[in-house]
Motif scaffolding. Sequence first.
Motif, mmCIF file in Angstrom:
data_model
loop_
_atom_site.group_PDB
_atom_site.id
_atom_site.type_symbol
_atom_site.label_atom_id
_atom_site.label_comp_id
_atom_site.label_asym_id
_atom_site.label_seq_id
_atom_site.Cartn_x
_atom_site.Cartn_y
_atom_site.Cartn_z
ATOM 1 N N ILE A 463 62.883 70.484 51.094
ATOM 2 C CA ILE A 463 61.899 69.577 51.696
ATOM 3 C C ILE A 463 60.514 70.221 51.647
ATOM 4 O O ILE A 463 59.520 69.586 51.244
ATOM 5 C CB ILE A 463 62.305 69.240 53.142
ATOM 6 N N GLU A 464 60.434 71.487 52.030
ATOM 7 C CA GLU A 464 59.147 72.194 51.991
ATOM 8 C C GLU A 464 58.678 72.411 50.556
ATOM 9 O O GLU A 464 57.471 72.431 50.282
ATOM 10 C CB GLU A 464 59.268 73.514 52.745
ATOM 11 N N TYR A 465 59.606 72.569 49.637
ATOM 12 C CA TYR A 465 59.269 72.709 48.207
ATOM 13 C C TYR A 465 58.527 71.471 47.715
ATOM 14 O O TYR A 465 57.505 71.569 47.015
ATOM 15 C CB TYR A 465 60.560 72.921 47.419
ATOM 16 N N VAL A 466 59.036 70.298 48.070
ATOM 17 C CA VAL A 466 58.398 69.051 47.640
ATOM 18 C C VAL A 466 57.022 68.895 48.285
ATOM 19 O O VAL A 466 56.070 68.432 47.645
ATOM 20 C CB VAL A 466 59.316 67.851 47.961
ATOM 21 N N ILE A 467 56.899 69.289 49.559
ATOM 22 C CA ILE A 467 55.592 69.213 50.226
ATOM 23 C C ILE A 467 54.590 70.147 49.539
ATOM 24 O O ILE A 467 53.457 69.760 49.243
ATOM 25 C CB ILE A 467 55.730 69.565 51.717
ATOM 26 N N ARG A 468 55.030 71.386 49.260
ATOM 27 C CA ARG A 468 54.128 72.364 48.634
ATOM 28 C C ARG A 468 53.663 71.906 47.263
ATOM 29 O O ARG A 468 52.504 72.090 46.888
ATOM 30 C CB ARG A 468 54.827 73.722 48.494
ATOM 31 N N ASN A 469 54.571 71.305 46.506
ATOM 32 C CA ASN A 469 54.272 70.962 45.112
ATOM 33 C C ASN A 469 53.944 69.486 44.905
ATOM 34 O O ASN A 469 53.840 69.031 43.765
ATOM 35 C CB ASN A 469 55.458 71.363 44.231
#
Length: 525
Positions: A463-469
């Motif tokens: 979830i945080e990966y998608v937010i970061r990228n």
Amino acid sequence: MLGLHLILIVIFIVHGCSGGNILVVPVDGSHWINMEVILRELQSRGHQLTVLRSPNSWYIPEISSFYTTITVTSPEDQGEGFDPSLFSLLMQRSFEQNKMTPFWHFIEQLKDRAHTIHIFHSATLHFLSTILNDSIFLTRLKSTRFDLLLTDPAFPTGVILAQYLKLPMIYSVRWINAGEAHGELAPSPPSYIPAYNSLFSDNMNFLQRTFNLLLYLVSILIEEVFIMPVYSELLHRHFPPGADLRSMQHSADIWLMRVDFVFEFPRPTMPNMVYIGGFQCREAKPLPTELEAFMQSSGEHGVVVMSLGTLVSALPKEMTEVIAEAFSRLPQKVVWRYLGHRPSNLANNTLLLEWLPQNDLLGHPKTRVFVAHGGTNGLYEAIYHGVPVLGLPLLFDQFDNLIRLKGRGAARVVDASSVNVEDFVEALRDMLENPSYRDNIQRLSRLHHDKPLSPLDTAVFWIEYVIRNKGAAHLRSAGSSLPWYIYHSIDVVIFLLALGVAFLWVLIYACRLCHWSYRTKSKVE
């Protein structure tokens, strides 16, 4: 000291600013129990959460300490609320169908499935229409500048809303529309992947493969005939020409699959499918004093825990009397999550509770067997804590789930529609006295725990990966956007067949021409 305080304040502010702003569109019922676990973890890591809900929501509270809500109120006050009485009715129908011949069982089950799908998707359409017809509400959503939409795509409210708001999207998913989510995105050959409610393993004989293919085709038919048309007019009104629900469903950046292959049959997957089966499980906490005393009073015999989930409010009286009588014949103590009228033959060894700390009971050293309906939440908790399961399936995927666990040698299954005291007692005693069930479930438990990262931490990472990228489009396969005839190379096969036919025709024509020429030459000579 003041300097240290200032540093801590700066760290807190930076951490708070690094959190994402997430719009959550859940599905009610037991699905919400799963989503809530993820939301609590996200909030603890500094993310802001806004949950979209209906005023008739069964499980999703309007007031919460870890998220804010937007309650969508429609003029007709309908929405996506779940009606518990519907599931009781479906359970009764399931019992009736189990007594039918296989053919009529299949027909009646198909009718009920189509009827249930119509009810839920009609309510979803109404809920969506309320949102998309409210320009002020949509402006408010857009101005909030969400980083991500997290949804359960069992019903497509979040799917369509994410497309409208042009937000990156993540699924917490096992089911989507008419079937299991793998089949929507990853290759799913019916030769070895059991269809929904087939009750087959991944090793099928010819007749089973034939029936499995029919079930697979039925799921496609249901999706095309009963689901996709429900949303066609809404998509036509609010989206550019050519927009279709299937393409929208395939556009999720990450599919957080509530699956662990310790439990499920191995099958093809895709790069953006992340497996988080059992993420809701946790170490057992101490029980309340009175409940702990009851557990300890069982002595060396231990305790049987029974819970049939959240969907069905109460079992038929005849069934509860059978179960109560069977429990009375055991030396073990019993903790039973029970709603409804108290059985007249309830014995002193059985404790009835309207609610029980299921995870903590399954993690208690005195627990010997878990009597369950076969919902995935309960089964993963049983695997996590290594407790064998006596299955009493009632609805939906519960039959398939228990077949999988039974195939691992960690469960037995009893037919709820025809259960009697003798069979239930025999099954319980077998599970209590035969160590193979506990040995097998504890082996599954060891495999389930043997991971570099916990399922919940894995979910939060992506979830945080998608937010970061700002998305994860690089993980999406091009195949998900292809028409079915191109995906399966039907056009190429037709082209090659046409070439083959043309070549064969030319060859035959050339042979005839040569033969005619030879005969003509022979006559001249």
